[in-house]
Design a protein around this motif. Structure first.
Motif, PDB file in Angstrom:
ATOM      1  N   ILE A  96      49.906  51.467  25.637  1.00  0.00           N
ATOM      2  CA  ILE A  96      48.440  51.542  25.673  1.00  0.00           C
ATOM      3  C   ILE A  96      47.947  51.573  27.109  1.00  0.00           C
ATOM      4  O   ILE A  96      47.022  52.328  27.450  1.00  0.00           O
ATOM      5  CB  ILE A  96      47.821  50.365  24.894  1.00  0.00           C
ATOM      6  CG1 ILE A  96      48.136  50.510  23.400  1.00  0.00           C
ATOM      7  CG2 ILE A  96      46.317  50.298  25.111  1.00  0.00           C
ATOM      8  CD1 ILE A  96      47.728  49.318  22.561  1.00  0.00           C
ATOM      9  N   LYS A 100      45.723  54.511  29.057  1.00  0.00           N
ATOM     10  CA  LYS A 100      44.509  54.244  29.826  1.00  0.00           C
ATOM     11  C   LYS A 100      44.632  54.665  31.285  1.00  0.00           C
ATOM     12  O   LYS A 100      43.622  54.915  31.956  1.00  0.00           O
ATOM     13  CB  LYS A 100      44.148  52.763  29.723  1.00  0.00           C
ATOM     14  CG  LYS A 100      43.747  52.338  28.314  1.00  0.00           C
ATOM     15  CD  LYS A 100      43.424  50.859  28.228  1.00  0.00           C
ATOM     16  CE  LYS A 100      42.987  50.490  26.812  1.00  0.00           C
ATOM     17  NZ  LYS A 100      42.674  49.041  26.669  1.00  0.00           N
ATOM     18  N   TYR A 108      44.074  61.643  24.392  1.00  0.00           N
ATOM     19  CA  TYR A 108      43.570  60.281  24.227  1.00  0.00           C
ATOM     20  C   TYR A 108      42.089  60.174  24.589  1.00  0.00           C
ATOM     21  O   TYR A 108      41.326  59.477  23.920  1.00  0.00           O
ATOM     22  CB  TYR A 108      44.388  59.315  25.081  1.00  0.00           C
ATOM     23  CG  TYR A 108      43.899  57.888  25.030  1.00  0.00           C
ATOM     24  CD1 TYR A 108      43.909  57.168  23.843  1.00  0.00           C
ATOM     25  CD2 TYR A 108      43.430  57.251  26.181  1.00  0.00           C
ATOM     26  CE1 TYR A 108      43.457  55.857  23.788  1.00  0.00           C
ATOM     27  CE2 TYR A 108      42.988  55.937  26.139  1.00  0.00           C
ATOM     28  CZ  TYR A 108      42.996  55.247  24.950  1.00  0.00           C
ATOM     29  OH  TYR A 108      42.555  53.952  24.894  1.00  0.00           O
ATOM     30  N   PRO A 112      37.824  60.624  21.272  1.00  0.00           N
ATOM     31  CA  PRO A 112      36.525  59.926  21.244  1.00  0.00           C
ATOM     32  C   PRO A 112      35.398  60.742  21.861  1.00  0.00           C
ATOM     33  O   PRO A 112      34.242  60.618  21.438  1.00  0.00           O
ATOM     34  CB  PRO A 112      36.788  58.639  22.032  1.00  0.00           C
ATOM     35  CG  PRO A 112      38.042  58.867  22.788  1.00  0.00           C
ATOM     36  CD  PRO A 112      38.841  59.836  22.001  1.00  0.00           C
ATOM     37  N   GLY A 207      43.740  50.317  11.501  1.00  0.00           N
ATOM     38  CA  GLY A 207      44.221  50.297  12.876  1.00  0.00           C
ATOM     39  C   GLY A 207      43.301  51.054  13.819  1.00  0.00           C
ATOM     40  O   GLY A 207      42.366  51.744  13.407  1.00  0.00           O
ATOM     41  N   SER A 208      43.616  50.940  15.086  1.00  0.00           N
ATOM     42  CA  SER A 208      42.816  51.579  16.135  1.00  0.00           C
ATOM     43  C   SER A 208      43.409  52.934  16.511  1.00  0.00           C
ATOM     44  O   SER A 208      44.523  53.279  16.100  1.00  0.00           O
ATOM     45  CB  SER A 208      42.791  50.690  17.377  1.00  0.00           C
ATOM     46  OG  SER A 208      44.105  50.577  17.923  1.00  0.00           O
ATOM     47  N   LEU A 209      42.681  53.678  17.320  1.00  0.00           N
ATOM     48  CA  LEU A 209      43.194  54.946  17.836  1.00  0.00           C
ATOM     49  C   LEU A 209      44.486  54.707  18.610  1.00  0.00           C
ATOM     50  O   LEU A 209      45.445  55.481  18.497  1.00  0.00           O
ATOM     51  CB  LEU A 209      42.150  55.612  18.732  1.00  0.00           C
ATOM     52  CG  LEU A 209      42.540  56.963  19.344  1.00  0.00           C
ATOM     53  CD1 LEU A 209      42.781  58.016  18.266  1.00  0.00           C
ATOM     54  CD2 LEU A 209      41.451  57.437  20.322  1.00  0.00           C
ATOM     55  N   GLU A 210      44.540  53.640  19.373  1.00  0.00           N
ATOM     56  CA  GLU A 210      45.746  53.318  20.126  1.00  0.00           C
ATOM     57  C   GLU A 210      46.928  53.031  19.201  1.00  0.00           C
ATOM     58  O   GLU A 210      48.064  53.412  19.499  1.00  0.00           O
ATOM     59  CB  GLU A 210      45.487  52.111  21.032  1.00  0.00           C
ATOM     60  CG  GLU A 210      44.562  52.381  22.202  1.00  0.00           C
ATOM     61  CD  GLU A 210      43.085  52.358  21.836  1.00  0.00           C
ATOM     62  OE1 GLU A 210      42.252  52.742  22.668  1.00  0.00           O
ATOM     63  OE2 GLU A 210      42.762  51.964  20.687  1.00  0.00           O
ATOM     64  N   ASP A 211      46.653  52.372  18.079  1.00  0.00           N
ATOM     65  CA  ASP A 211      47.714  52.125  17.101  1.00  0.00           C
ATOM     66  C   ASP A 211      48.269  53.442  16.571  1.00  0.00           C
ATOM     67  O   ASP A 211      49.484  53.593  16.386  1.00  0.00           O
ATOM     68  CB  ASP A 211      47.189  51.286  15.936  1.00  0.00           C
ATOM     69  CG  ASP A 211      46.837  49.858  16.330  1.00  0.00           C
ATOM     70  OD1 ASP A 211      47.467  49.334  17.278  1.00  0.00           O
ATOM     71  OD2 ASP A 211      45.938  49.277  15.694  1.00  0.00           O
ATOM     72  N   TRP A 212      47.384  54.380  16.298  1.00  0.00           N
ATOM     73  CA  TRP A 212      47.812  55.684  15.786  1.00  0.00           C
ATOM     74  C   TRP A 212      48.667  56.413  16.812  1.00  0.00           C
ATOM     75  O   TRP A 212      49.687  57.009  16.475  1.00  0.00           O
ATOM     76  CB  TRP A 212      46.601  56.536  15.415  1.00  0.00           C
ATOM     77  CG  TRP A 212      45.740  55.968  14.321  1.00  0.00           C
ATOM     78  CD1 TRP A 212      46.003  54.862  13.547  1.00  0.00           C
ATOM     79  CD2 TRP A 212      44.477  56.462  13.872  1.00  0.00           C
ATOM     80  NE1 TRP A 212      44.986  54.636  12.656  1.00  0.00           N
ATOM     81  CE2 TRP A 212      44.038  55.601  12.827  1.00  0.00           C
ATOM     82  CE3 TRP A 212      43.671  57.535  14.238  1.00  0.00           C
ATOM     83  CZ2 TRP A 212      42.824  55.804  12.156  1.00  0.00           C
ATOM     84  CZ3 TRP A 212      42.464  57.748  13.581  1.00  0.00           C
ATOM     85  CH2 TRP A 212      42.052  56.889  12.549  1.00  0.00           C
ATOM     86  N   ARG A 255      43.411  60.176   8.158  1.00  0.00           N
ATOM     87  CA  ARG A 255      42.735  59.593   9.325  1.00  0.00           C
ATOM     88  C   ARG A 255      41.589  60.484   9.785  1.00  0.00           C
ATOM     89  O   ARG A 255      40.536  59.984  10.203  1.00  0.00           O
ATOM     90  CB  ARG A 255      43.758  59.352  10.433  1.00  0.00           C
ATOM     91  CG  ARG A 255      44.682  58.182  10.101  1.00  0.00           C
ATOM     92  CD  ARG A 255      45.893  58.072  11.001  1.00  0.00           C
ATOM     93  NE  ARG A 255      46.666  56.868  10.658  1.00  0.00           N
ATOM     94  CZ  ARG A 255      47.842  56.555  11.185  1.00  0.00           C
ATOM     95  NH1 ARG A 255      48.416  57.364  12.073  1.00  0.00           N
ATOM     96  NH2 ARG A 255      48.462  55.446  10.826  1.00  0.00           N
ATOM     97  N   GLU A 262      32.917  58.527   8.795  1.00  0.00           N
ATOM     98  CA  GLU A 262      32.143  57.612   9.629  1.00  0.00           C
ATOM     99  C   GLU A 262      31.045  58.334  10.399  1.00  0.00           C
ATOM    100  O   GLU A 262      29.953  57.807  10.591  1.00  0.00           O
ATOM    101  CB  GLU A 262      33.063  56.881  10.602  1.00  0.00           C
ATOM    102  CG  GLU A 262      33.973  55.856   9.915  1.00  0.00           C
ATOM    103  CD  GLU A 262      34.967  55.216  10.866  1.00  0.00           C
ATOM    104  OE1 GLU A 262      35.098  55.723  12.015  1.00  0.00           O
ATOM    105  OE2 GLU A 262      35.619  54.235  10.469  1.00  0.00           O
TER     106      GLU A 262
END
Length: 265
Positions: A96, A100, A108, A112, A207-212, A255, A262
């Motif tokens: 992660i 970043k 990544y 978003p 889960g989060s985007l990072e988890d995916w 997903r 959403e």
């Protein structure tokens, strides 16, 4: 809308001349989009139709790859948006942090970014349409493990392999060879994979985007470990990875449905 449709058809024609290594190939991205559309809420489906017109979401799923054929270089800067390159076999916190630390626009950052543009009704309609097409495609890219691959081999593009005797590369095998080997149309494949179990769907969409991203990273590690360079791959390779391949296509579709529900629901 008429101009956008004309542009897509023109880029489709260009694909007859120019070839690229695409994530999931055209069939895989359409499978992801079709599964997503079958799992949209009624409200999200209505809003999707208002934005894009009454056509299958799969029609737009490959547009971000098709525009790579544009000789004006208008879309050249979007190529790095389709992937992230991270060193293999690292822990989730380190992975992660590596995501970043990517300084340029990447898969990544752009997922978003496209979500934000699609949700912003103050933006021009054409910009929101383009954001939706990128978003549909990028969620598919995320689930192709070699798009969360390694920098030293360009996500497997530099690793030579042989698929039923044909020289290719590791990335292309996961883009298209494995999927095409199944001999399903994209609608047939979506029907085979699509599930109705609400608990399973909830777990996949959690889960989060990072988890995916990390889940794809872990699968990429397995793919690298079990596919040495210059391997002669055929039926046994399909047997080893078919369940993981199907898993990733299903994950992408469900997903993507969550994201679109959403935003549009």
């Amino acid at each position: 809308m008429k101009y956008l449709l004309k542009f897509v058809l023109m880029t489709l024609a260009l694909l007859m001349i120019v070839q690229f290594s695409y994530a999931w190939g055209t069939t895989g991205h359409r499978v992801v989009a079709e599964i997503a559309q079958r799992n949209l809420t009624k409200k999200a489906q209505r809003n999707l139709y208002k934005l894009m017109g009454k056509g299958p979401l799969a029609f737009w799923a490959n547009w971000p790859d098709f525009i790579k054929s544009d000789t004006t270089d208008k879309w050249k800067s979007t190529s790095p948006w389709h992937y992230v390159d991270v060193q293999g076999h690292i822990s989730e916190p380190d992975f992660i942090q590596a995501l970043k630390d990517i300084s340029h626009k990447s898969l990544y950052s752009q997922i978003p970014a496209m979500e934000k543009q699609l949700a912003d009704k103050s933006l021009p309609v054409e910009q929101r349409k383009i954001a939706l097409m990128f978003l549909v495609h990028f969620i598919g890219d995320l689930e192709q493990p070699l798009h969360v691959g390694r920098p030293d081999d360009a996500g497997g593009n530099k690793i030579t392999e042989y698929w039923f005797g044909k020289k290719t590369n590791l990335h292309s095998i996961w883009d298209s060879e494995l999927i095409d080997f199944q001999k399903w149309s994209y609608t047939e494949y979506a029907t085979v994979l699509n599930i109705d179990d609400k608990n399973q769907i909830k777990a996949i969409q959690g889960g989060s985007l990072e988890d995916w991203f990390y889940q794809s990273h872990q699968l990429a590690d397995e793919v690298y470990d079990r596919t040495p360079a210059n391997s002669r791959l055929s039926y046994d390779y399909n047997y080893i990875f078919i369940n993981k391949l199907n898993q990733q296509l299903l994950y992408g579709g469900l997903r993507l449905a969550k994201v679109l529900n959403e935003i549009l629901g």
